[in-house]
Write an enzyme that holds these catalytic residues in place. Structure first.
Site, PDB file in Angstrom:
ATOM      1  N   GLY A  98       0.781  -1.237   0.000  1.00 47.06           N
ATOM      2  CA  GLY A  98       0.000   0.000   0.000  1.00 47.06           C
ATOM      3  C   GLY A  98       0.807   1.278   0.000  1.00 47.06           C
ATOM      4  N   GLY A 100       3.730   1.683  -1.978  1.00 48.95           N
ATOM      5  CA  GLY A 100       4.554   1.801  -3.191  1.00 48.95           C
ATOM      6  C   GLY A 100       5.927   1.194  -3.051  1.00 48.95           C
ATOM      7  N   SER A 102       7.127  -1.750  -3.867  1.00 50.31           N
ATOM      8  CA  SER A 102       7.660  -2.452  -5.043  1.00 50.31           C
ATOM      9  C   SER A 102       8.108  -1.441  -6.091  1.00 50.31           C
ATOM     10  CB  SER A 102       6.635  -3.440  -5.614  1.00 50.31           C
ATOM     11  OG  SER A 102       5.458  -2.783  -6.023  1.00 50.31           O
ATOM     12  N   ALA A 103       7.296  -0.431  -6.342  1.00 58.18           N
ATOM     13  CA  ALA A 103       7.655   0.578  -7.351  1.00 58.18           C
ATOM     14  C   ALA A 103       8.913   1.334  -6.937  1.00 58.18           C
ATOM     15  CB  ALA A 103       6.494   1.551  -7.549  1.00 58.18           C
ATOM     16  N   ALA A 104       8.999   1.680  -5.654  1.00 60.09           N
ATOM     17  CA  ALA A 104      10.174   2.433  -5.181  1.00 60.09           C
ATOM     18  C   ALA A 104      11.441   1.613  -5.396  1.00 60.09           C
ATOM     19  CB  ALA A 104      10.013   2.786  -3.703  1.00 60.09           C
ATOM     20  N   ASP A 145       2.071   3.970  -9.602  1.00 60.62           N
ATOM     21  CA  ASP A 145       3.058   3.856  -8.519  1.00 60.62           C
ATOM     22  C   ASP A 145       4.472   4.189  -8.996  1.00 60.62           C
ATOM     23  OD1 ASP A 145       0.878   2.944  -7.186  1.00 60.62           O
ATOM     24  OD2 ASP A 145       1.727   1.026  -6.562  1.00 60.62           O
TER      25      ASP A 145
HETATM   26  C1  MEV Z   1      -1.691  -0.108  -6.286  1.00 60.17           C
HETATM   27  O1  MEV Z   1      -0.822   0.740  -5.559  1.00 60.17           O
HETATM   28  C2  MEV Z   1      -2.620   0.683  -7.125  1.00 60.17           C
HETATM   29  C3  MEV Z   1      -3.645  -0.125  -7.921  1.00 60.17           C
HETATM   30  O2  MEV Z   1      -4.511   0.834  -8.521  1.00 60.17           O
HETATM   31  C4  MEV Z   1      -2.997  -0.970  -8.974  1.00 60.17           C
HETATM   32  C5  MEV Z   1      -2.404  -0.170 -10.128  1.00 60.17           C
HETATM   33  O3  MEV Z   1      -2.753   0.990 -10.299  1.00 60.17           O
HETATM   34  O4  MEV Z   1      -1.616  -0.763 -10.870  1.00 60.17           O
HETATM   35  C6  MEV Z   1      -4.480  -1.019  -7.026  1.00 60.17           C
END
Ligand code: MEV
Length: 311
Positions: A98, A100, A102-104, A145
């Site tokens: 929740g 971010g 993984s993206a970070a 993200d």
């Molecule tokens: C996840 O942080 C956000 C979602 O909307 C997935 C996405 O946008 O890829 C749930």
């Protein structure tokens, strides 16, 4: 040795809806993951993950993380069998659902590789590489993200080819509290669940998606006008919409209620849902502290951070 960072993020409006092209609003937070890449004598690539984490998160995501690293190396045109590397992750962003994480880490790694191998990748290219890495975690990520993790600040994001990304100017940064349910959630499963229900109940979902879209425009205006009461009310409304599409859970609802009871201007789940984090709008240090303490008294971890901080 190459080094890079990626920001954590908080989605203020329209996670999940964003996967279907509805506009979303996201802010980077003042916590980041750092990656260091070093050549070494071993074979292929090795990983040392020293990020602070929600218990169980790293173990549960290990397979996805490995695939993600492979994808980023491939997208960068690097072959670790020829150039063995050691990858280290650290920084002050908690590895949790929740926020971010993984993206970070994908952005941080892409930047560290660019640094070590002299690739001179632009932010746009870093964002593309991170998006490739995100596919291992999300299946079909919207890109929101990794965009926040790359560019920082407060962002209006619409999925597309290419995605639309605009900066929202906030008069000044605003305090928020992020409450961690401690539940490790699977974003790909949460996204798949929405897809299934959406196909099963097309009319109900069409109405909800229309409402979420209208809400995004109101939220953008409220942020630009620095009307924080209105922003909070719209966050409350967005939480109800997210509940209606089935991505909240008991713990998230409880944290949302707790934050509102202690004076938050508004609160909602943030990110993939079904666990992970809740975000509460708490302008001013005093209110932020009041809400964070209330959450901690209930045994949850509370993160005090701010939205709208430009890197
Ligand atoms: C996840 O942080 C956000 C979602 O909307 C997935 C996405 O946008 O890829 C749930």
């Amino acid at each position: 040795m190459g080094k890079g960072i990626g920001f954590g993020k908080v989605i203020l409006f329209n996670e999940h809806f964003v996967v279907y092209g509805v506009p979303s609003i996201v802010s980077a937070i003042d916590k980041a993951t750092v990656a260091v890449v070093e050549r070494f004598d071993g074979e292929g690539w090795a990983l040392e993950d020293e990020r602070p984490a929600t218990p169980g998160y790293k173990e549960e995501k290990l397979e996805q993380q490995r695939e993600s690293i492979e994808r980023i190396l491939k997208a960068a045109g690097l072959d670790a069998t020829k150039n063995p590397i050691k990858i280290w992750f650290g920084g002050d962003l908690v590895a949790a659902s929740g926020i971010g994480a993984s993206a970070a880490s994908c952005v941080a790694l892409a930047r560290a590789l660019s640094d070590e191998f002299g690739l001179q990748l632009s932010d746009e290219r870093i964002n593309e590489l991170a998006y490739e890495g995100e596919k291992a975690y999300h299946g079909t990520p919207s890109g929101v993200d990794n965009t926040a993790a790359t560019y920082g600040g407060l962002i209006w994001f619409v999925k597309g080819q290419p995605p639309l990304f605009e900066r929202i100017e906030l008069k000044e940064p605003v305090e928020v509290v992020m409450g961690n349910t401690g539940i490790v959630a699977d974003t790909a499963a949460a996204v798949a669940g929405v897809r299934e229900r959406k196909e099963k109940h097309p009319e109900k979902y069409a109405k909800l998606f229309k409402e979420a879209e209208e809400l995004a425009y109101k939220a953008r205006k409220a942020l630009e006008d620095f009307n924080l009461k209105a922003v909070g009310e719209l966050m409350d409304e967005n939480h109800e919409q997210l509940r209606a599409i089935g991505v909240s859970c008991e713990e998230l609802d409880r944290l949302v209620e707790l934050a509102r009871d202690h004076g938050a201007f508004g609160a909602k789940l943030t990110g993939g849902g079904l666990g992970g984090y809740m975000v509460a709008l708490t302008p001013g240090k005093e209110l932020q502290e009041e809400v964070a303490r209330a959450i901690e008294r209930e045994g949850f971890e509370a993160l005090r951070t701010r939205i709208g901080v430009r890197p």
